[in-house]
Design a protein around this motif. Structure first.
Motif, short mmCIF file in Angstrom:
data_model
loop_
_atom_site.label_atom_id
_atom_site.label_comp_id
_atom_site.label_asym_id
_atom_site.label_seq_id
_atom_site.Cartn_x
_atom_site.Cartn_y
_atom_site.Cartn_z
N GLU A 22 10.94 -59.12 8.43
CA GLU A 22 9.80 -58.04 8.67
C GLU A 22 8.94 -58.47 9.87
O GLU A 22 8.83 -59.79 10.40
CB GLU A 22 8.80 -57.73 7.68
CG GLU A 22 9.69 -57.02 6.59
CD GLU A 22 8.83 -56.67 5.49
OE1 GLU A 22 8.99 -55.86 4.41
OE2 GLU A 22 7.56 -57.11 5.31
N ALA A 69 11.43 -53.24 9.61
CA ALA A 69 12.52 -54.42 9.01
C ALA A 69 13.61 -54.01 9.95
O ALA A 69 14.39 -53.02 9.64
CB ALA A 69 12.83 -53.83 7.70
N VAL A 81 8.78 -49.72 7.53
CA VAL A 81 8.33 -50.06 6.12
C VAL A 81 6.72 -49.28 5.95
O VAL A 81 6.58 -49.14 4.78
CB VAL A 81 8.37 -51.57 6.19
CG1 VAL A 81 7.99 -52.03 4.58
CG2 VAL A 81 9.76 -52.21 6.48
N TYR A 82 6.07 -49.60 7.01
CA TYR A 82 4.43 -49.35 6.55
C TYR A 82 3.82 -49.10 7.83
O TYR A 82 4.12 -49.65 8.97
CB TYR A 82 3.98 -50.64 5.79
CG TYR A 82 2.51 -50.24 5.55
CD1 TYR A 82 2.04 -49.49 4.11
CD2 TYR A 82 1.36 -50.78 6.06
CE1 TYR A 82 0.97 -49.50 3.83
CE2 TYR A 82 0.04 -50.71 5.73
CZ TYR A 82 -0.07 -49.92 4.60
OH TYR A 82 -1.35 -49.73 4.05
#
Length: 108
Positions: A22, A69, A81-82
């Motif tokens: 990541e 990612a 991812v976030y």
């Protein structure tokens, strides 16, 4: 009857840090159809995809800091991812995960 108030304060949520595979990125441009252009801390510019589970729950704008990612089979693309909020970005800077100068340089 009266409503009960909870005595315990809200627990502080743990800020996700980049793990193996990541990378932290800054959103450069919104392309539409769940696709965005991001500039990553490893110096690469990637085409990122917002997965369906995040699409309506987490709104992403230009200059937001995100965790991505990269794909194994196509390193020029990645999945988001976030998305970090500003307070979480400050925590990352305080914990020395990333420096403030790098974030500002990527945003500017």
């Amino acid at each position: 009857m009266t409503k009960k108030k909870s005595a315990s304060p809200q627990p502080t949520r743990e800020v996700p840090k980049p793990e193996e595979g990541e990378v932290l990125c800054v959103v450069k441009k919104m392309l539409g159809a769940e696709h965005i252009q991001v500039v990553c801390l490893d110096g690469k510019e990637r085409l990122a995809r917002i997965p369906g589970k995040m699409k309506k729950k987490m709104w992403i704008r230009e200059s937001d800091v995100v965790l991505a990612a990269p794909w194994d089979f196509q390193p020029s693309k990645c999945d988001i991812v976030y998305r970090y909020e500003e307070s979480e970005v400050r925590k990352l800077i305080e914990e020395k995960v990333v420096s403030a100068e790098i974030i500002e340089q990527l945003r500017g």
